[in-house]
Motif scaffolding. Sequence first.
Motif, PDB file in Angstrom:
ATOM      1  N   ALA A 163       0.834  -1.204   0.000  1.00 16.02           N
ATOM      2  CA  ALA A 163       0.000   0.000   0.000  1.00 16.02           C
ATOM      3  C   ALA A 163       0.867   1.252   0.000  1.00 16.02           C
ATOM      4  O   ALA A 163       2.088   1.187  -0.218  1.00 16.02           O
ATOM      5  N   ASN A 164       0.236   2.389   0.208  1.00 15.10           N
ATOM      6  CA  ASN A 164       0.985   3.646   0.414  1.00 15.10           C
ATOM      7  C   ASN A 164       0.534   4.254   1.741  1.00 15.10           C
ATOM      8  O   ASN A 164      -0.424   3.783   2.345  1.00 15.10           O
ATOM      9  N   THR A 165       1.220   5.301   2.186  1.00 14.11           N
ATOM     10  CA  THR A 165       0.973   5.819   3.540  1.00 14.11           C
ATOM     11  C   THR A 165      -0.457   6.337   3.735  1.00 14.11           C
ATOM     12  O   THR A 165      -0.933   6.396   4.856  1.00 14.11           O
ATOM     13  N   GLY A 223      -4.420   2.649  -4.701  1.00 15.70           N
ATOM     14  CA  GLY A 223      -3.496   3.136  -5.728  1.00 15.70           C
ATOM     15  C   GLY A 223      -3.474   2.171  -6.888  1.00 15.70           C
ATOM     16  O   GLY A 223      -4.459   1.489  -7.159  1.00 15.70           O
ATOM     17  N   GLY A 224      -2.328   2.072  -7.549  1.00 15.47           N
ATOM     18  CA  GLY A 224      -2.192   1.166  -8.684  1.00 15.47           C
ATOM     19  C   GLY A 224      -1.596  -0.162  -8.244  1.00 15.47           C
ATOM     20  O   GLY A 224      -1.663  -0.531  -7.081  1.00 15.47           O
ATOM     21  N   GLY A 225      -1.003  -0.881  -9.198  1.00 11.98           N
ATOM     22  CA  GLY A 225      -0.309  -2.131  -8.897  1.00 11.98           C
ATOM     23  C   GLY A 225      -1.148  -3.127  -8.122  1.00 11.98           C
ATOM     24  O   GLY A 225      -2.364  -3.253  -8.335  1.00 11.98           O
ATOM     25  N   VAL A 226      -0.493  -3.812  -7.209  1.00 14.34           N
ATOM     26  CA  VAL A 226      -1.182  -4.846  -6.436  1.00 14.34           C
ATOM     27  C   VAL A 226      -2.234  -4.223  -5.516  1.00 14.34           C
ATOM     28  O   VAL A 226      -3.283  -4.831  -5.257  1.00 14.34           O
ATOM     29  N   ASP A 227      -1.991  -3.022  -5.061  1.00  8.56           N
ATOM     30  CA  ASP A 227      -2.950  -2.298  -4.211  1.00  8.56           C
ATOM     31  C   ASP A 227      -4.275  -2.114  -4.956  1.00  8.56           C
ATOM     32  O   ASP A 227      -5.362  -2.436  -4.438  1.00  8.56           O
ATOM     33  N   GLY A 228      -4.186  -1.631  -6.190  1.00  6.43           N
ATOM     34  CA  GLY A 228      -5.383  -1.437  -7.003  1.00  6.43           C
ATOM     35  C   GLY A 228      -6.095  -2.758  -7.243  1.00  6.43           C
ATOM     36  O   GLY A 228      -7.327  -2.846  -7.151  1.00  6.43           O
ATOM     37  N   ILE A 230       6.985  -6.622  -2.416  1.00  7.74           N
ATOM     38  CA  ILE A 230       6.782  -5.240  -1.958  1.00  7.74           C
ATOM     39  C   ILE A 230       7.865  -4.299  -2.505  1.00  7.74           C
ATOM     40  O   ILE A 230       9.057  -4.646  -2.501  1.00  7.74           O
ATOM     41  N   SER A 231       7.441  -3.138  -2.949  1.00 12.02           N
ATOM     42  CA  SER A 231       8.301  -2.030  -3.433  1.00 12.02           C
ATOM     43  C   SER A 231       8.951  -2.264  -4.791  1.00 12.02           C
ATOM     44  O   SER A 231       9.628  -1.365  -5.296  1.00 12.02           O
ATOM     45  N   THR A 232       8.756  -3.439  -5.401  1.00  7.13           N
ATOM     46  CA  THR A 232       9.502  -3.707  -6.645  1.00  7.13           C
ATOM     47  C   THR A 232       8.768  -3.269  -7.916  1.00  7.13           C
ATOM     48  O   THR A 232       9.243  -3.527  -9.026  1.00  7.13           O
ATOM     49  N   GLY A 233       7.625  -2.621  -7.756  1.00  8.78           N
ATOM     50  CA  GLY A 233       6.872  -2.130  -8.911  1.00  8.78           C
ATOM     51  C   GLY A 233       7.026  -0.616  -9.009  1.00  8.78           C
ATOM     52  O   GLY A 233       8.104  -0.105  -9.295  1.00  8.78           O
ATOM     53  N   ILE A 234       5.953   0.066  -8.696  1.00  5.46           N
ATOM     54  CA  ILE A 234       5.897   1.525  -8.782  1.00  5.46           C
ATOM     55  C   ILE A 234       6.983   2.187  -7.923  1.00  5.46           C
ATOM     56  O   ILE A 234       7.485   3.259  -8.264  1.00  5.46           O
ATOM     57  N   TYR A 235       7.397   1.553  -6.839  1.00  2.31           N
ATOM     58  CA  TYR A 235       8.403   2.136  -5.938  1.00  2.31           C
ATOM     59  C   TYR A 235       9.853   1.820  -6.340  1.00  2.31           C
ATOM     60  O   TYR A 235      10.793   2.271  -5.681  1.00  2.31           O
TER      61      TYR A 235
HETATM   62  N1  AR6 Z   1      -0.655 -10.032  -7.509  1.00  2.00           N
HETATM   63  C1  AR6 Z   1       0.621 -10.144  -7.082  1.00  2.00           C
HETATM   64  N2  AR6 Z   1       1.571  -9.228  -7.352  1.00  2.00           N
HETATM   65  C2  AR6 Z   1       1.216  -8.158  -8.099  1.00  2.00           C
HETATM   66  C3  AR6 Z   1      -0.087  -7.967  -8.587  1.00  2.00           C
HETATM   67  C4  AR6 Z   1      -1.063  -8.954  -8.261  1.00  2.00           C
HETATM   68  N3  AR6 Z   1      -2.340  -8.872  -8.670  1.00  2.00           N
HETATM   69  N4  AR6 Z   1      -0.106  -6.806  -9.300  1.00  2.00           N
HETATM   70  C5  AR6 Z   1       1.141  -6.309  -9.276  1.00  2.00           C
HETATM   71  N5  AR6 Z   1       1.949  -7.126  -8.556  1.00  2.00           N
HETATM   72  P1  AR6 Z   1       3.424  -2.394  -6.866  1.00  2.00           P
HETATM   73  P2  AR6 Z   1       5.085  -0.993  -4.863  1.00  2.00           P
HETATM   74  C6  AR6 Z   1       3.402  -7.002  -8.248  1.00  2.00           C
HETATM   75  O1  AR6 Z   1       3.684  -1.362  -7.896  1.00  2.00           O
HETATM   76  O2  AR6 Z   1       6.252  -1.033  -5.786  1.00  2.00           O
HETATM   77  C7  AR6 Z   1       0.513   1.491  -5.498  1.00  2.00           C
HETATM   78  O3  AR6 Z   1       0.026   2.554  -6.227  1.00  2.00           O
HETATM   79  C8  AR6 Z   1       4.238  -6.135  -9.161  1.00  2.00           C
HETATM   80  O4  AR6 Z   1       4.628  -6.856 -10.321  1.00  2.00           O
HETATM   81  O5  AR6 Z   1       2.060  -2.937  -6.738  1.00  2.00           O
HETATM   82  O6  AR6 Z   1       5.279  -1.377  -3.439  1.00  2.00           O
HETATM   83  C9  AR6 Z   1       0.434   1.730  -4.002  1.00  2.00           C
HETATM   84  O7  AR6 Z   1      -0.737   2.422  -3.635  1.00  2.00           O
HETATM   85  C10 AR6 Z   1       5.442  -5.862  -8.246  1.00  2.00           C
HETATM   86  O8  AR6 Z   1       6.396  -6.901  -8.363  1.00  2.00           O
HETATM   87  O9  AR6 Z   1       3.843  -1.867  -5.369  1.00  2.00           O
HETATM   88  C11 AR6 Z   1       1.658   2.552  -3.752  1.00  2.00           C
HETATM   89  O10 AR6 Z   1       1.437   3.917  -4.052  1.00  2.00           O
HETATM   90  C12 AR6 Z   1       4.856  -5.897  -6.847  1.00  2.00           C
HETATM   91  O11 AR6 Z   1       3.529  -6.412  -6.978  1.00  2.00           O
HETATM   92  C13 AR6 Z   1       2.673   1.969  -4.706  1.00  2.00           C
HETATM   93  O12 AR6 Z   1       1.904   1.372  -5.759  1.00  2.00           O
HETATM   94  C14 AR6 Z   1       4.787  -4.550  -6.172  1.00  2.00           C
HETATM   95  O13 AR6 Z   1       4.461  -3.571  -7.140  1.00  2.00           O
HETATM   96  C15 AR6 Z   1       3.487   0.871  -4.060  1.00  2.00           C
HETATM   97  O14 AR6 Z   1       4.509   0.473  -4.938  1.00  2.00           O
END
Ligand code: AR6
Length: 172
Positions: A21-23, A28-33, A118-123
């Motif tokens: 998640a974020n603070t 948000g996007g990614g897994v959170d969304g 955690i953190s390996t996407g958008i972060y």
């Molecule tokens: N299942 C498992 N893993 C996933 C899925 C899924 N459905 N979708 C994406 N991932 P990220 P962060 C992976 O960007 O880097 C959000 O906007 C993805 O491939 O989701 O921690 C939050 O609100 C990557 O390896 O999270 C924050 O603002 C991993 O999940 C921000 O993004 C994490 O990528 C957090 O960024």
Amino acid sequence: MIRLIQGDITKIEVDAIVNAANTSLLGGGGVDGAIHRAGGPAILEECRQIRAKQGGCAIGAAVITTAGRLPAKYVIHTVGPVWNGGHNGEPELLANCYRHSLQLAVETGIKTIAFPNISTGIYHFPKSEAATIAITTVQQFLATDNTIKEIIFVCFDEENYALYKERLDKGQ
Ligand code: AR6
């Protein structure tokens, strides 16, 4: 026991899945969304309540909600660090995410838990270093805890899956 899966964490049937998640805790996007979309509005409503009470979630900390329509029972929301070169405490903060999520799981009576990368996407945390931190932190935790039965690393992308597989196959 540690397991490795490649797939979508919203589909995993465990006591708790962890959200990157974020603070703000407001989604948000990614897994959170993906988690909020699949789980429905109940999760966001609980996040709003936590936010009203304690003002969101700090980096490296974790909070828990129920899981709405997901097959899991709970969602543990943790906030990873944004990668900013690596000299701003990012490795320790990432380790804290895994450690604090597991502590909260134990306090809640959770026995099976699934983590995303955690953190390996958008972060933008480098995937190789993040995999090492995730695995060593979880292994250290399991060495002193006998209540968690299963920890699943759910890798969404091929690169993360390969990095985890390589480390887990050789015991780290
Ligand atoms: N299942 C498992 N893993 C996933 C899925 C899924 N459905 N979708 C994406 N991932 P990220 P962060 C992976 O960007 O880097 C959000 O906007 C993805 O491939 O989701 O921690 C939050 O609100 C990557 O390896 O999270 C924050 O603002 C991993 O999940 C921000 O993004 C994490 O990528 C957090 O960024």
